[in-house]
Design a protein around this motif. Structure first.
Motif: not given
Length: 224
Positions: A58-67, A82-89, A96-105
């Motif tokens: 189950m892809h994360g976006l599908e899970l989020l949509k169901k939630l 995925a760190d594109s603007v399109e992916a974040r939007v 989603a409430d926030d978004y972090m691209a890998k790698p991150f601190s």
């Protein structure tokens, strides 16, 4: 604070577990989208979901949509390569409430987790007051008369339970169960040691942890 991590990369998940548990959070980890979806259906006690998008079954976006379709307002922090603007939007548009691209601190992730849980708790509701003792559940900080009290993660865990049930008995078994949520075995004798340390740090004036012999402990209710 209880956090669910949905991440199929075990190395990354282990790092997140260590970091967040060290900060005092209770953290669960699941590696597939279907497992996470089932957990969120049966357990409403989470304060935050850290969600990798590339989950199996189950892809994360599908899970989020169901939630969100179920009306859940659970704060969600997306982690993805995925760190594109399109992916974040797209992630934010799905709820989603926030978004972090890998790698991150990890330090930045901890800061974002604190911000999201504060928001989810609704400001003042994240603070417990007990006389001169003030405990911020989101920030995991305790102060007495405005001065910070240095407490370990386990001492903070015990204090949180005692504060939430101030004036009521908390059994050793309940305290053991709470600390074992960090994934390590804790004995009744260890609870006695942690309570002893906690007492030395917070007991002053009207603040007192009473021992109910053979049963457990009680943070005495404030008079007046």
């Amino acid at each position: 604070m209880r956090i669910l991590i949905a991440e199929d990369d075990q190395v990354l998940a282990d790092g997140l577990l260590r970091t967040l548990r060290a900060s005092g959070a209770v953290v669960d980890h699941l590696a597939s989208g279907s497992e996470v979806d089932a957990a969120l259906l049966t357990n409403t006690g989470f304060d935050l979901l850290i969600l990798d998008l590339g989950l199996p079954r189950m892809h994360g976006l599908e899970l989020l949509k169901k939630l969100r379709s179920r009306g859940s307002a659970l704060p969600v922090l997306i982690l993805t390569a995925a760190d594109s603007v399109e992916a974040r939007v797209k992630g934010l548009d799905f709820g989603a409430d926030d978004y972090m691209a890998k790698p991150f601190s990890l330090q930045e992730l901890e800061a974002r987790v604190r911000a999201l849980t504060r928001r989810g708790m609704g400001g003042a509701s994240s603070t417990i007051r007990h006389g001169p003792l003030v405990y911020d559940q989101a920030g995991r900080v305790a102060t007495i008369d405005g001065k910070m009290v240095e407490l370990s993660a386990r001492e903070l865990g015990l204090l949180e339970v005692l504060l939430q049930r101030a004036g009521r008995l908390v059994s050793k078994e309940q305290l053991v169960e709470r600390l074992c949520e960090w994934g390590e075995e804790v004995s009744n004798n260890a609870i006695e040691v942690y309570i002893h340390r906690l007492r030395k740090k917070i007991e002053r004036g009207s603040i007192h942890i009473a021992t109910v012999r053979g049963l457990g402990y009680c943070l005495e209710k404030m008079s007046g």
